[in-house]
Scaffold this active site. Structure first.
Site, PDB file in Angstrom:
ATOM      1  N   GLY A  46       0.803  -1.092  -0.010  1.00 27.04           N
ATOM      2  CA  GLY A  46       0.099  -0.144   0.150  1.00 27.04           C
ATOM      3  C   GLY A  46       0.887   1.265  -0.037  1.00 27.04           C
ATOM      4  N   GLN A  51       3.057   9.930   0.660  1.00 22.10           N
ATOM      5  CA  GLN A  51       4.469   9.230   0.804  1.00 22.10           C
ATOM      6  C   GLN A  51       5.304   9.601  -0.204  1.00 22.10           C
ATOM      7  OE1 GLN A  51       2.209   5.255   2.096  1.00 22.10           O
ATOM      8  NE2 GLN A  51       4.274   5.210   3.032  1.00 22.10           N
ATOM      9  N   CYS A  94       6.014  -0.196   7.165  1.00 26.88           N
ATOM     10  CA  CYS A  94       5.576   0.945   6.551  1.00 26.88           C
ATOM     11  C   CYS A  94       6.681   1.146   5.451  1.00 26.88           C
ATOM     12  CB  CYS A  94       5.222   2.001   7.375  1.00 26.88           C
ATOM     13  SG  CYS A  94       4.791   3.580   6.500  1.00 26.88           S
ATOM     14  N   LEU A  95       6.523   1.537   4.444  1.00 18.99           N
ATOM     15  CA  LEU A  95       7.730   2.175   3.389  1.00 18.99           C
ATOM     16  C   LEU A  95       8.112   3.428   3.995  1.00 18.99           C
ATOM     17  CD1 LEU A  95       5.901   1.145  -0.072  1.00 18.99           C
ATOM     18  CD2 LEU A  95       7.844  -0.219   1.295  1.00 18.99           C
ATOM     19  N   HIS A 136      -4.471   1.590   7.571  1.00 20.02           N
ATOM     20  CA  HIS A 136      -3.015   2.226   7.768  1.00 20.02           C
ATOM     21  C   HIS A 136      -2.631   3.207   6.818  1.00 20.02           C
ATOM     22  CE1 HIS A 136       1.631   1.345   8.037  1.00 20.02           C
ATOM     23  NE2 HIS A 136       1.347   2.101   6.854  1.00 20.02           N
ATOM     24  N   GLU A 137      -3.241   3.214   5.319  1.00 21.37           N
ATOM     25  CA  GLU A 137      -3.233   4.220   4.499  1.00 21.37           C
ATOM     26  C   GLU A 137      -3.705   5.365   4.837  1.00 21.37           C
ATOM     27  OE1 GLU A 137      -0.467   3.817   2.650  1.00 21.37           O
ATOM     28  OE2 GLU A 137      -0.172   1.790   3.100  1.00 21.37           O
ATOM     29  N   HIS A 140      -2.088   7.824   6.974  1.00 22.14           N
ATOM     30  CA  HIS A 140      -1.041   8.511   6.305  1.00 22.14           C
ATOM     31  C   HIS A 140      -1.750   9.909   5.681  1.00 22.14           C
ATOM     32  CE1 HIS A 140       2.578   6.491   6.283  1.00 22.14           C
ATOM     33  NE2 HIS A 140       1.952   5.233   5.772  1.00 22.14           N
TER      34      HIS A 140
END
Length: 171
Positions: A46, A51, A94-95, A136-137, A140
């Protein structure tokens, strides 16, 4: 498609609240294509537009595994409603917080209203990993990282290590 740079904590841009998209245009679709390519390259499941430095309410994800056919999903202006009272723990990463994984509890089911790749209104009933990933996304888009769900001590330890790694890489 272009692979974009993924911002990492403690970059202050990750704390911005993303703005709604007025209309799904070719420019927004190009961004989503780039985000998907960036996510696959990372690799991840995701990615939120913030991001990659774009503070707009756009998410891409793909929960397919290994040799399974790709199943990209696109969410523009997603809104979560009806989260279940039942929480489920998931090991999250997480990226934007690379190489750290911690257990986070989130509602195990929710409903998501959003616009798809073509700008059509959609509703999705999500559970399990899909529900976790969308939440989660969505965090962000609201300037929240998964580490914000951890204890202050764990969060500070992770951020300190990320700051040190960034300083070493810059030197």
């Amino acid at each position: 498609m272009t692979i974009r740079t993924i911002l990492t904590a403690p970059d202050p841009k990750l704390r911005e609240v993303s703005k709604p998209v007025d209309e799904v245009t070719d420019e927004i679709r190009k961004l989503m294509d780039d985000m998907l390519e960036t996510m696959y390259d990372a690799p991840g499941i995701g990615l939120a537009a913030i991001q990659v430095g774009e503070p707009i309410r756009v998410i891409v994800m793909d929960l397919s595994e290994g040799d399974e056919p790709k199943e990209p999903r696109y969410f523009v202006n997603p809104v979560i409603r009806d989260p279940s009272d039942e929480l489920a723990p998931y090991q999250e990463g997480c990226l934007s917080v690379p190489e750290f994984y911690e257990e986070v509890e989130r509602p195990d089911r929710c409903v998501v209203d959003y616009l798809d790749y073509e700008g059509n209104p959609q509703t999705l009933e999500a559970e399990g990993l899909l529900a976790v990933c969308i939440q989660h996304e969505m965090d962000h888009l609201n300037g929240v990282l998964f580490i914000d769900h951890l204890s202050r001590l764990k969060r500070e330890r992770i951020l300190k290590k990320l700051k040190r790694e960034k300083a070493e890489a810059a030197a």
